[in-house]
Design an enzyme around this catalytic site. Structure first.
Site, PDB file in Angstrom:
ATOM      1  N   PHE A  19       0.855  -1.181   0.000  1.00 50.55           N
ATOM      2  CA  PHE A  19       0.000   0.000   0.000  1.00 50.55           C
ATOM      3  C   PHE A  19       0.896   1.238   0.000  1.00 50.55           C
ATOM      4  O   PHE A  19       1.882   1.285   0.731  1.00 50.55           O
ATOM      5  CB  PHE A  19      -0.876  -0.013   1.255  1.00 50.55           C
ATOM      6  N   HIS A  59      -5.948  -3.152  13.900  1.00 47.67           N
ATOM      7  CA  HIS A  59      -5.704  -2.427  12.650  1.00 47.67           C
ATOM      8  C   HIS A  59      -6.787  -1.379  12.370  1.00 47.67           C
ATOM      9  O   HIS A  59      -6.497  -0.326  11.812  1.00 47.67           O
ATOM     10  CB  HIS A  59      -5.631  -3.431  11.500  1.00 47.67           C
ATOM     11  N   HIS A 161     -14.371  -2.806   6.747  1.00 49.15           N
ATOM     12  CA  HIS A 161     -13.643  -3.093   7.985  1.00 49.15           C
ATOM     13  C   HIS A 161     -14.516  -2.793   9.203  1.00 49.15           C
ATOM     14  O   HIS A 161     -14.434  -3.496  10.225  1.00 49.15           O
ATOM     15  CB  HIS A 161     -12.354  -2.275   8.046  1.00 49.15           C
TER      16      HIS A 161
END
Length: 210
Positions: A19, A59, A161
């Site tokens: 990323f 995360h 997420h």
């Protein structure tokens, strides 16, 4: 008879895509075999999101568990691989419903690429949040994908997420499913017991059920 195994982990090396802004893989030799040393010893430096990896709740949740504290059951057991190749930016329910039935295992991996990329893909396919919700409603405990994220690369809200956070799902990203037909397999993708990390590399494999 030995059951067939499919390695669904990409190779990790200095050119492995990451990323933008993330830490790529690098390695240095701390000791090498020679007259004064009997072994090779290296040090590696990398983001835990390089290659096939499992995200920890930490995360996407400031109070979430580190990967070393996450229960391993979701990462080991029957799973279904579903093809949604060329589905576009989001995996909508219509792209996977052909492979969903009453016997759906607790682990679902979705293939979106015809061939896994070897460079960063800013247009990666991701899960639509509603798709994740429907899978959770059916008892799915883990979702996986062959892209770098279950959310679009440009997303700041990380909607999918947030769904797995709310519903307690686990996730695998950066899988390589190029050689895997649709169907049911045994998934083995155990994260390392990293006590403070937000993710962990995994050596993800599928094994034939018989």
């Amino acid at each position: 008879m030995t059951r067939q195994i499919w390695d669904i982990s990409p190779a990790i090396h200095p050119a492995a895509p990451v990323f933008p802004g993330d830490t790529p893989y690098s390695q240095e030799w701390c000791a090498t075999i020679g007259p004064a040393c009997p072994v090779n010893v290296s040090a590696i430096h990398m983001s835990p999101h390089v290659g096939a990896h499992a995200d920890a709740p930490l995360h996407y949740d400031a109070q979430g568990a580190a990967i070393g504290a996450v229960d391993l059951n979701a990462f080991l057991g029957p799973c279904r691989v579903i093809h949604a190749i060329g589905c576009g930016p989001l995996i909508e329910w219509q792209h996977i419903e052909h492979a969903v039935d009453a016997d759906l295992p607790a682990r679902v991996l979705v293939r979106t690429y015809q061939n896994a990329p070897t460079v960063w893909d800013p247009g990666l396919a991701a899960y639509a949040p509603e798709t994740v919700k429907k899978l959770a409603d059916l008892g799915v405990q883990l979702i996986g994908i062959d892209t770098a994220s279950i959310d679009p690369a440009s997303s700041k809200s990380l909607d999918s997420h947030m769904v797995i956070r709310a519903r307690g799902l686990r996730v695998l990203e950066n899988l390589v499913l190029d050689a895997v037909a649709e169907g049911d397999y045994e998934l083995i993708a155990l994260p390392l017991k990293l006590s403070e990390a937000d993710a962990s590399p995994v050596r993800a494999v599928l094994r034939a059920l018989r």
